[in-house]
Structures are given as structure tokens and as C-alpha cells.
Design an enzyme around this catalytic site. Sequence first.
Site, short mmCIF file in Angstrom:
data_model
loop_
_atom_site.label_atom_id
_atom_site.label_comp_id
_atom_site.label_asym_id
_atom_site.label_seq_id
_atom_site.Cartn_x
_atom_site.Cartn_y
_atom_site.Cartn_z
N ASN A 189 1.45 -0.50 7.09
CA ASN A 189 0.85 0.79 6.74
C ASN A 189 0.07 0.59 5.45
O ASN A 189 0.66 0.51 4.37
CB ASN A 189 1.94 1.85 6.57
CG ASN A 189 1.36 3.20 6.17
OD1 ASN A 189 0.14 3.36 6.11
ND2 ASN A 189 2.22 4.16 5.89
N TRP A 190 -1.24 0.50 5.58
CA TRP A 190 -2.07 0.24 4.39
C TRP A 190 -2.24 1.48 3.52
O TRP A 190 -2.80 1.39 2.43
CB TRP A 190 -3.45 -0.28 4.82
CG TRP A 190 -3.44 -1.70 5.31
CD1 TRP A 190 -2.37 -2.57 5.33
CD2 TRP A 190 -4.56 -2.44 5.84
NE1 TRP A 190 -2.77 -3.78 5.83
CE2 TRP A 190 -4.10 -3.74 6.16
CE3 TRP A 190 -5.90 -2.12 6.06
CZ2 TRP A 190 -4.92 -4.72 6.70
CZ3 TRP A 190 -6.73 -3.10 6.60
CH2 TRP A 190 -6.25 -4.38 6.91
N LYS A 191 -1.85 2.64 4.03
CA LYS A 191 -2.03 3.89 3.27
C LYS A 191 -3.50 4.00 2.82
O LYS A 191 -4.39 3.64 3.59
CB LYS A 191 -1.03 3.95 2.12
CG LYS A 191 0.41 3.71 2.62
CD LYS A 191 1.47 4.01 1.63
CE LYS A 191 2.85 3.73 2.24
NZ LYS A 191 3.95 4.07 1.39
N HIS A 251 4.74 10.78 8.44
CA HIS A 251 5.10 9.96 7.27
C HIS A 251 5.51 10.89 6.13
O HIS A 251 4.94 11.97 5.97
CB HIS A 251 3.91 9.08 6.86
CG HIS A 251 4.30 8.04 5.87
ND1 HIS A 251 4.48 8.33 4.54
CD2 HIS A 251 4.61 6.72 6.00
CE1 HIS A 251 4.87 7.23 3.90
NE2 HIS A 251 4.94 6.24 4.77
N GLU A 296 4.88 10.89 3.13
CA GLU A 296 3.78 11.27 2.22
C GLU A 296 2.97 12.40 2.82
O GLU A 296 2.45 13.25 2.09
CB GLU A 296 2.92 10.04 1.90
CG GLU A 296 3.66 9.08 0.97
CD GLU A 296 3.32 7.61 1.12
OE1 GLU A 296 2.30 7.29 1.74
OE2 GLU A 296 4.10 6.78 0.62
N GLU A 353 12.61 5.96 7.20
CA GLU A 353 12.09 5.62 5.89
C GLU A 353 12.70 6.56 4.85
O GLU A 353 12.20 7.67 4.65
CB GLU A 353 10.57 5.76 5.85
CG GLU A 353 9.84 4.83 6.78
CD GLU A 353 8.40 4.58 6.31
OE1 GLU A 353 8.07 3.42 6.08
OE2 GLU A 353 7.64 5.55 6.15
N GLY A 384 8.06 2.50 -1.85
CA GLY A 384 7.23 2.14 -3.00
C GLY A 384 8.01 2.03 -4.30
O GLY A 384 7.42 1.96 -5.38
N SER A 423 10.26 -0.38 0.88
CA SER A 423 10.39 -1.57 0.04
C SER A 423 10.82 -2.81 0.83
O SER A 423 11.59 -3.63 0.33
CB SER A 423 11.35 -1.30 -1.12
OG SER A 423 10.84 -0.28 -1.95
N GLY A 467 4.77 -1.00 3.65
CA GLY A 467 3.67 -0.53 2.82
C GLY A 467 3.17 -1.65 1.91
O GLY A 467 2.38 -2.49 2.30
N GLY A 468 3.67 -1.67 0.69
CA GLY A 468 3.19 -2.58 -0.35
C GLY A 468 3.05 -4.03 0.12
O GLY A 468 1.99 -4.65 -0.08
P1 13P Z 1 6.66 0.40 0.83
O1 13P Z 1 6.90 -0.79 1.76
O2 13P Z 1 5.55 0.19 -0.13
O3 13P Z 1 7.94 0.86 0.22
O4 13P Z 1 6.16 1.61 1.78
C1 13P Z 1 6.91 1.94 2.90
C2 13P Z 1 6.15 2.91 3.71
O5 13P Z 1 5.96 4.04 3.33
C3 13P Z 1 5.61 2.44 4.99
O6 13P Z 1 5.18 3.51 5.77
#
Ligand code: 13P
Length: 244
Positions: A7-9, A93, A95, A161, A167, A206, A227-228
Site C-alpha cells: 500500500n503506497w498510500k 483502510h 486512514e 490492521e 506507521g 509495521s 505500508g512503509g
Molecule cells: P505500515 O506498514 O507503514 O505500518 O502501514 C500499514 C498499512 O497501513 C498498510 O495498509
Amino acid sequence: MRCVVANWKMNLASGEAKSFCEDLLVHMGPEPESEVGIAPPYTLLHLVSSLVRTKGLRVFGQNGHAEAKGAFTGEISMPQLRDAGCSGVILGHSERRQFFGETDAALAKKIKAAWQWDLLPLLCIGESLAQRDADQTLAVLGQQLSILAETGPGPLWVAYEPVWAIGTGRRAEAAQVLEAHAFIRAELNRLLPETGSQVPILYGGSVTPESFPELLGIPEVAGGLVGGASLDPGKFAELVKQAG
Ligand code: 13P
């Protein structure tokens, strides 16, 4: 079947995305056994899909509207995602729920719309830290999954999640993941008696190449939503290798 989704956000521009995909395909080697997906920002969907779909990778939208078209400035529809090369869409998600007011009622409609346009929904659920501290984790997960009683069965992946693990570098502990995933499986079986046992449950929050092998060893963890660590092609390729 294992699943790993990047997930590149709201990250990367076209040059970076192109070199990411080229690097990833080199690092990854021959077609992986697991299902691998990338969820780029909308502007990169065409590009990423043209680079990776022939290699068997899935491309996901990060959100999609329930209506097929209309006056919804700033939104994107399921047929538009499909047209841009997606075969799936991330929905719910945290967010989106936290910053953009995504509701369970809207999500039920979005899941049905995704099915109508032949997109695989990847439904994200998870509790906040306050909810965990108040011992409400399972109640929150149950509530977020209850929309499946309305949607009924269809192709589906779910990602657990925990919001506090996203994050933050603070991955959920094995016992917490075990409990949540076992509960989600039981709820899926109850809500979708015919298909619930087949729905892969990914963990997100994470995830790194250091933590992923342990997570993959936990019952009912079918993979990761990342994500990251998914912004680095070397790290993401490593996660794909770990998934097998
Ligand atoms: P991180 O891996 O950066 O914690 O993000 C997780 C995420 O929100 C994937 O959708």
C-alpha cells in the site's frame, strides 16, 4: 495461498514508481507462488499496471466510490479503477475511516460495487489504541465485519490492521495477532457459511522483513498488507520471498 500487498498510500511519483517496478521484478525473480499486489496512488495505476500485470501481480485501488459515475468531485469509481488496470480495491483502510469519514454503511455498498465491476475487495478492519485499552478490540472487529451480513458472499480478502501499529514501528505482538485473526476467522465462518473459511486474512501494521516470518507462522495469518516497507523494492521483494 499467501498474499502480500504493497500500500503506497500518497507516496511516489511516476519516475520512482517505474524504477520501483523494474527493481522489484529483478529482485523477485520468477513468478512467486504467492499472490502479490501493489496499491499505487490513482495517477500511477496505468503505469504500474502496464509494468507488472503481465508478471501476474495484482494492482489495487486504494479506495473506490459505490456509484459507477456522477458528480462526486475528487472521487474515483470502480469501473474507472478497472479501466486503469486494477483487479482489486482496498476498502475501509483506517486512514479512510479516520480522516475521510468512511462508514461501515458506505463500505457495504462499495464492496457490492467492487463485485459488480469484477474487482476483489480487500477490506481493512482494526481497532484504535483507545479501543484496545478499553478491551473493545473484538467488539470493534465484529462490528466492522458485520457489513458482510448485508453484502453476502463474494470474492474477498480481509486485512487486520490495528490502527496503533500502522506507521508506528510498533507491530502487534504474536498473541494479539493470534487472538484477532482467530476471532476474524470465526466471524467470517459465521457470517459467510459457504465461503468464510476461504477468505485470506492478512496482517498489516509495521510489517518488515524482520517481523514477517514470525507473523507468517501465526495460524490464520495469510500474508501482509504493507505500508512503509513496501516503498523499498528490495524490502518488498524480500517480503514476497518470505511469503513463498
Ligand atoms: P505500515 O506498514 O507503514 O505500518 O502501514 C500499514 C498499512 O497501513 C498498510 O495498509
